[in-house]
Structures are given as C-alpha cells and as structure tokens.
Design a protein around this motif. Structure first.
Motif, PDB file in Angstrom:
ATOM      1  N   ILE A 196       0.879  -1.167   0.000  1.00 24.02           N
ATOM      2  CA  ILE A 196       0.000   0.000   0.000  1.00 24.02           C
ATOM      3  C   ILE A 196       0.918   1.219   0.000  1.00 24.02           C
ATOM      4  O   ILE A 196       1.751   1.373   0.901  1.00 24.02           O
ATOM      5  CB  ILE A 196      -0.912   0.048   1.247  1.00 24.02           C
ATOM      6  CG1 ILE A 196      -1.773  -1.211   1.370  1.00 24.02           C
ATOM      7  CG2 ILE A 196      -1.747   1.325   1.236  1.00 24.02           C
ATOM      8  CD1 ILE A 196      -2.844  -1.344   0.321  1.00 24.02           C
ATOM      9  N   GLN A 201      -4.555   6.290  -0.800  1.00 29.35           N
ATOM     10  CA  GLN A 201      -3.829   5.018  -0.761  1.00 29.35           C
ATOM     11  C   GLN A 201      -4.037   4.258  -2.068  1.00 29.35           C
ATOM     12  O   GLN A 201      -5.158   4.196  -2.589  1.00 29.35           O
ATOM     13  CB  GLN A 201      -4.326   4.154   0.385  1.00 29.35           C
ATOM     14  CG  GLN A 201      -3.983   4.694   1.746  1.00 29.35           C
ATOM     15  CD  GLN A 201      -4.413   3.720   2.829  1.00 29.35           C
ATOM     16  OE1 GLN A 201      -5.337   2.940   2.672  1.00 29.35           O
ATOM     17  NE2 GLN A 201      -3.713   3.780   3.953  1.00 29.35           N
ATOM     18  N   ALA A 205      -3.261   0.409  -3.680  1.00 28.21           N
ATOM     19  CA  ALA A 205      -2.827  -0.971  -3.469  1.00 28.21           C
ATOM     20  C   ALA A 205      -2.074  -1.408  -4.727  1.00 28.21           C
ATOM     21  O   ALA A 205      -2.583  -1.228  -5.836  1.00 28.21           O
ATOM     22  CB  ALA A 205      -4.028  -1.872  -3.213  1.00 28.21           C
TER      23      ALA A 205
END
Length: 138
Positions: free
Chosen positions: A7, A130, A132
């Motif tokens: 992340i 964020q 991923a």
C-alpha cells in the motif's frame, strides 16, 4: 513465479494530477522482479488513476479542464454530503477509472516514452490517498 503487494500513500494538495511514476518505479525496483505485471488500485471513490503524457504540462491542464466540463460542480446533485465537489468527484473517478495494469519487461515498466502514471485528485481539499499495488512475475 513470485508475487508481492504493498500500500503506497500519497498526500494530495487538492484537485489535479499528481505524477507518481517515480514512487511506483522505486517500489518495483526493490522487489527484484524483472518480468511480470503490475496492478495499481486506487482505494477511493473520489480519486482515480491515469496513464498520460508526462512531458507537456498543458496536457494535464487541458485534461483537468475537460473533465470539469464533463462533471461540473452543481447544486443539482442529490449527493453533496461533503460539499459541492463531492458528487462531481465521484463522477470524475467513474469516467477515468481506479485501476491500471502495466506490464514489466526487463525490470522496468513498459511505459511509452512520454507516459507517466498519475493519481488524479478530484476533491478541492487535500487528502491522503492510498494505492494498493500487486506485482506478479519472475
């Protein structure tokens, strides 16, 4: 075949395109995978991901103006829980997408000469976003 995930977090200054190619490339280099596929996924509904030209700044300016015309701020939206830029931000993320896949060849992203990876912030105020990342290969 190996795979790895992470992340990555980015602070945005408000609306605009933030080039994140260097950050993503730095993470990839540390993984020691030379051939494979990188998937990036934005964990938000009011920001998105793009691959776009990274040479002429006017491309980013024009793209931001164009998307604002497609999904303008308006008092006609029912959803305005976080202000007048709330629903337009969701629409803009829908139009531009929240996931990218980029092949890795010879230890590098297979981006074209003028291509960069961008996080597109659609909200007016700063946010911490964020992403991923998933890398699979050998």
């Amino acid at each position: 075949m190996r795979q790895t995930t992470a992340i990555l977090s980015f602070d945005t200054p408000g609306q605009g395109l933030i080039e994140i190619t260097r950050d993503v490339t730095a993470w990839i280099k540390a993984q020691a995978i030379h051939q494979g596929l990188l998937t990036l996924f934005c964990r938000h509904t009011s920001a998105s991901l793009l691959i776009q030209e990274n040479a002429a700044h006017e491309v980013r300016t024009d793209l931001q103006a164009w998307i604002a015309r497609l999904a303008p701020e308006s008092d006609e939206y029912a959803h305005d829980d976080e202000g007048p830029d709330d629903m337009p931000a969701h629409l803009r993320a829908t139009l531009t997408g929240i996931q990218l896949s980029v092949p890795m060849i010879g230890g590098s992203l297979a981006l074209g000469t003028w291509q960069g990876i961008y996080l597109f912030e659609h909200r007016r105020r700063p946010h911490r976003r964020q992403l991923a990342l998933h890398l699979i290969g050998e």
